[in-house]
Design an enzyme around this catalytic site. Structure first.
Site, mmCIF file in Angstrom:
data_model
loop_
_atom_site.group_PDB
_atom_site.id
_atom_site.type_symbol
_atom_site.label_atom_id
_atom_site.label_comp_id
_atom_site.label_asym_id
_atom_site.label_seq_id
_atom_site.Cartn_x
_atom_site.Cartn_y
_atom_site.Cartn_z
ATOM 1 N N HIS A 48 0.826 -1.203 0.000
ATOM 2 C CA HIS A 48 0.000 0.000 0.000
ATOM 3 C C HIS A 48 0.865 1.260 0.000
ATOM 4 O O HIS A 48 0.543 2.238 -0.695
ATOM 5 C CB HIS A 48 -0.910 -0.019 1.231
ATOM 6 C CG HIS A 48 -2.144 0.810 1.065
ATOM 7 N ND1 HIS A 48 -3.045 0.615 0.041
ATOM 8 C CD2 HIS A 48 -2.618 1.858 1.774
ATOM 9 C CE1 HIS A 48 -4.026 1.498 0.144
ATOM 10 N NE2 HIS A 48 -3.786 2.267 1.172
ATOM 11 N N GLU B 272 -11.431 -8.255 -8.152
ATOM 12 C CA GLU B 272 -10.086 -8.392 -7.581
ATOM 13 C C GLU B 272 -9.855 -9.736 -6.904
ATOM 14 O O GLU B 272 -8.789 -9.953 -6.325
ATOM 15 C CB GLU B 272 -9.802 -7.247 -6.600
ATOM 16 C CG GLU B 272 -10.874 -7.021 -5.560
ATOM 17 C CD GLU B 272 -10.634 -5.762 -4.731
ATOM 18 O OE1 GLU B 272 -9.492 -5.264 -4.696
ATOM 19 O OE2 GLU B 272 -11.596 -5.282 -4.119
ATOM 20 N N ASP C 202 -4.726 -6.704 -6.217
ATOM 21 C CA ASP C 202 -5.178 -7.885 -5.487
ATOM 22 C C ASP C 202 -5.451 -9.055 -6.417
ATOM 23 O O ASP C 202 -5.233 -10.210 -6.040
ATOM 24 C CB ASP C 202 -6.439 -7.566 -4.676
ATOM 25 C CG ASP C 202 -6.097 -6.998 -3.310
ATOM 26 O OD1 ASP C 202 -5.063 -7.389 -2.745
ATOM 27 O OD2 ASP C 202 -6.858 -6.155 -2.803
ATOM 28 N N CYS D 253 -8.525 -0.158 -12.575
ATOM 29 C CA CYS D 253 -8.075 0.872 -11.632
ATOM 30 C C CYS D 253 -6.848 0.416 -10.850
ATOM 31 O O CYS D 253 -6.376 1.110 -9.951
ATOM 32 C CB CYS D 253 -9.197 1.259 -10.666
ATOM 33 S SG CYS D 253 -9.740 -0.077 -9.573
#
Length: 774
Positions: A381, A622, A646, A693
């Site tokens: 992240h 995902e 993911d 995305c």
């Protein structure tokens, strides 16, 4: 078999294993407590020699980049031979162990064809020989050897001890890079041009000064730093000790009527330790030598605790934990008096064991030029946030000497995943050149900001921006973003110490919706868990990425979900450019429940007299199940959006935060490409658009594939927006489809990458290849 028989059978094994485990634990603790790598090796060979009652124990390490072993520590051989005795993998029995990468156990070593005598070691002709390899990720790092004069074959217990030790110390050796310049580094020297390798987390070059991010509750993570005012530091330390002494006295008083007398003695022991000359005066002496108080306390506690750990008496060994507890208590008092923050460098490189998104966000963006984390990968992240900010990042730098890098001049190479410590003039000039080229490329691409993302054959591909920060609004609009394809609503949650109220959320979302009006803004509902915990909503799980995260959390807490949805809908009043996106959907039932709650929130607001325009609703693809359910999910929403970060992780069973398996995280893996095509076909059958995305949308090579698969739009980081637009404007739909068809026939991700990079170079986009992922 009866219970008595079971017991009789198990007892000998238990009796064999228990002393072995205790011995192993004692050795590992002693090695881990060493102040330097040289001392760690010396402690290891000494303890092993004593534990196995052998004549010799030696440690050989592999020279970096060569199949050559060097004697680095020994107990029993001539100490002058350390660093002098060297042998290739095809020499001697030690070389045989490294060559085979398996233990060698001989009762008559001189009789073996590979035996080689080294007279400089002063060794006699030892007969018994046992060598075990030290292996880390398939690479032999060294060999641990024991020898004995008598002829004997070492028993299973000795083999088990050495083999287990080898596994235990392999990671430490790899992290420390116990050879050459890294060895000198960990002994306290900082040679110029020292290179620490990791993984490229965010492309670019950053040149600045190190700033260590650490937890103030973790004594071992306190960085080295010079004392700004020695007298003030000493005074603050003594005051902190006195405060802890008063705290212990108060606790003892409260416990008089609760604990028996023998248990109350513990607090007397704490008081005695607080009066210890070793602990108090030792720390003060270190401060007077120039160290700031927290680091001086850290080193003294380590030394004092280690002395107890080496004692034979079990009760006294346990006191080491009491000393560390006292150290933490003193540290807490100390940091309330001594400023833990030195002035922020103008050009800051943030360094940490495991840098968090919150720690990164604490640095003013205008001062942050690089991020380096000992843990994590390019898909962590914090790496994603660094890319969003356009900040170079290196992740998974396992041998990173974090505590020694405060205030050091550093160069962050986010392309190759390298950190240069104290770069020499030539290295610095080279990276200044690369940084200048990067700026020139960015300046050149700025001309595309006002141009549409139109393929040469006239196909318009909307390019949106991924963000979680209001600070991204102006740069995104300047770069020509068509809207927001992913707003990570968890960021406003992560920087608070409590859940934000509905009113606070309305304000945040309204700013984003208004700033991009009339362009669409996609607000993803709260996606916590995995590598995104909230400090006030702890999620502790053994396998968090397969656990309670994303939509699973918010559906289990409809109060949180409804508050957020209400805030989104209220923020959209009068604008009507809201898109809602549900994360981590793995079943149709989850989507239906989320849709019901969304409808309920809208109805509540209408009952309150508000005009609520219905937002477009989407689902993130995902997890693998969502790929197979793409058509069914798409029929229940307005659009799909693929979260490739993911999706790659789950398809390939690779924890994207685990640097040990980072090489297996391959976005261009054939299985990933097939999943992307299948998701696109599912959306098409349902007659709904599908976007990407995830980070693949920012990868120039992957963009060609997404064009060829006919995805309807891309959402990328602000820093990658004009680069992606350049790719779109350079490839016709026909060319992209032809390359995609060819890529889908390949079975090796490296071949896919090579194919697409060649296409970028042929199209005159070679400057983008360096920024591409593996």
């Amino acid at each position: 078999m009866c219970p008595d028989d079971d017991h009789a059978t198990a007892a000998p094994e238990q009796l064999l294993q228990q002393p072995l485990l205790q011995t192993l634990q004692r050795i590992v603790e002693a090695v881990g407590a060493a102040d330097s790598t040289g001392e760690a090796l010396r402690v290891l060979v000494t303890r092993v020699r004593t534990a196995l009652e052998v004549d010799v124990c030696s440690m050989y390490l592999v020279m970096p980049g060569r199949e050559r072993l060097v004697l680095m520590a020994t107990e029993g051989l001539n100490q002058a031979a350390v660093g002098q005795v060297q042998l290739d993998f095809d020499e001697g029995l030690v070389g045989l162990v490294a060559q085979r990468a398996e233990p060698v156990n001989l009762d008559e070593a001189p009789a073996h064809a590979r035996y080689k005598f080294f007279p400089e070691t002063g060794e006699q002709r030892y007969h018994a020989f046992l060598g075990v390899p030290i292996i880390h990720r398939r690479r032999v790092l060294g060999v641990l050897v024991v020898q004995q004069r008598v002829s004997r074959s070492f028993d299973d217990g000795a083999v088990a001890l050495l083999s287990t030790l080898a596994v235990q110390i392999a990671v430490a050796i790899r992290q420390a890079e116990l050879s050459g310049e890294t060895l000198r580094l960990l002994r306290g020297e900082l040679p110029t041009d020292l290179i620490i390798t990791g993984l490229g987390g965010s492309p670019g070059v950053g040149i600045g000064v190190g700033r260590v991010a650490y937890s103030q509750s973790d004594l071992d993570r306190i960085p080295d730093r010079q004392a700004a005012d020695i007298g003030a530091e000493v005074l603050a330390f003594r005051q902190a000790v006195e405060a802890v002494r008063e705290e212990m006295a108060a606790i003892r008083t409260r416990m008089v009527d609760v604990l028996p007398a023998e248990e109350q003695a513990l607090f007397d022991a704490y008081t005695m330790m607080l009066a210890s000359e070793h602990l108090i005066e030792g720390t003060a002496a270190r401060i007077e030598e120039g160290s700031w108080a927290p680091a001086a306390l850290r080193d003294t506690v380590r030394q004092y605790a280690r002395a107890f750990e080496e004692m034979e008496d079990a009760y006294l060994r346990e006191r080491a934990s009491d000393i560390r507890d006292l150290g933490r208590r003193i540290l807490a008092q100390l940091l309330s008096q001594v400023s833990s923050e030195s002035p922020m460098p103008e050009r800051t490189v943030l360094i940490g064991e495991d840098v968090s998104a919150a720690q990164l966000a604490e640095i003013p963006p205008e001062r942050l030029v690089g991020v380096v984390s000992a843990r994590g990968s390019s898909s962590s992240h914090v790496a994603i946030l660094a890319r969003a900010l356009g900040i170079p990042a290196v992740m998974g730098a396992e041998n990173l000497p974090v505590g020694r890098l405060e205030g050091q001049e550093l160069v962050v190479d986010g392309y190759q995943g390298r950190l240069f410590i104290q770069p020499g003039p030539q290295v610095r000039r080279e990276f200044e050149r690369l940084a200048r080229e990067e700026r020139e490329l960015s300046d050149g691409l700025n001309a595309l900001a006002g141009e549409p993302a139109l393929t040469p054959d006239g196909r318009l591909i909307p390019i949106y921006v991924n963000t979680g920060l209001l600070a991204d609004v102006e740069p995104a609009l300047k770069c020509g973003a068509e809207g927001v394809g992913l707003y990570r609503t968890e960021f406003p949650f992560m920087v608070r110490d409590r859940f934000p109220s509905e009113e606070a959320q309305v304000s945040t979302y309204r700013q984003m919706l208004s700033a991009f009006y009339p362009r669409p803004v996609t607000l993803r509902t709260l996606d916590i868990g995995g590598d995104k915990p909230l400090p006030y909503f702890p999620l502790s799980e053994d396998n968090p990425f397969l656990g309670w995260r994303g939509i699973r959390v918010t559906l289990d807490h409809p109060d949180i979900f409804l508050t957020q949805i209400r805030a989104m809908l209220r923020a959209n009043a009068g604008l009507d450019n809201l898109r809602v996106l549900f994360p981590m959907i793995s079943a149709v039932s989850e989507l239906e429940e989320a849709n019901r709650l969304l409808a309920r929130a809208a109805e509540e607001l209408r009952e309150e007299g508000l005009v609520i325009p219905p937002p477009q609703v989407g689902v993130m693809v995902e997890v693998p199940s969502a790929v197979y359910l793409a058509e069914s999910l798409a029929r229940r929403v307005d659009y799909l959006s693929v979260g490739t970060n993911d999706l790659v992780q789950y398809l390939l069973a690779v924890d994207r935060n685990n640097s040990r398996v980072a090489d297996l995280y391959r976005p261009l893996h054939p299985a990933v490409l097939q999943a992307l095509r299948q998701a696109r076909e599912g959306a098409r059958r349902a007659g709904k658009p599908i976007y990407v995305c995830g980070e693949m949308a920012s990868d120039p090579a992957a963009v060609i594939l997404l064009l060829g698969m006919d995805y309807d739009g891309l959402s990328v980081s602000v820093a990658g927006l004009t680069r992606v637009k350049w790719v779109v404007r350079s490839f016709s739909t026909e060319t992209a489809r032809a390359l995609t068809d060819e890529a889908l026939k390949l079975e090796d991700p490296d071949r896919v990458r090579e194919l697409l990079n060649d296409a970028l170079v042929d199209a005159g986009l070679g400057g983008l290849v360096r920024a591409g992922k593996r």
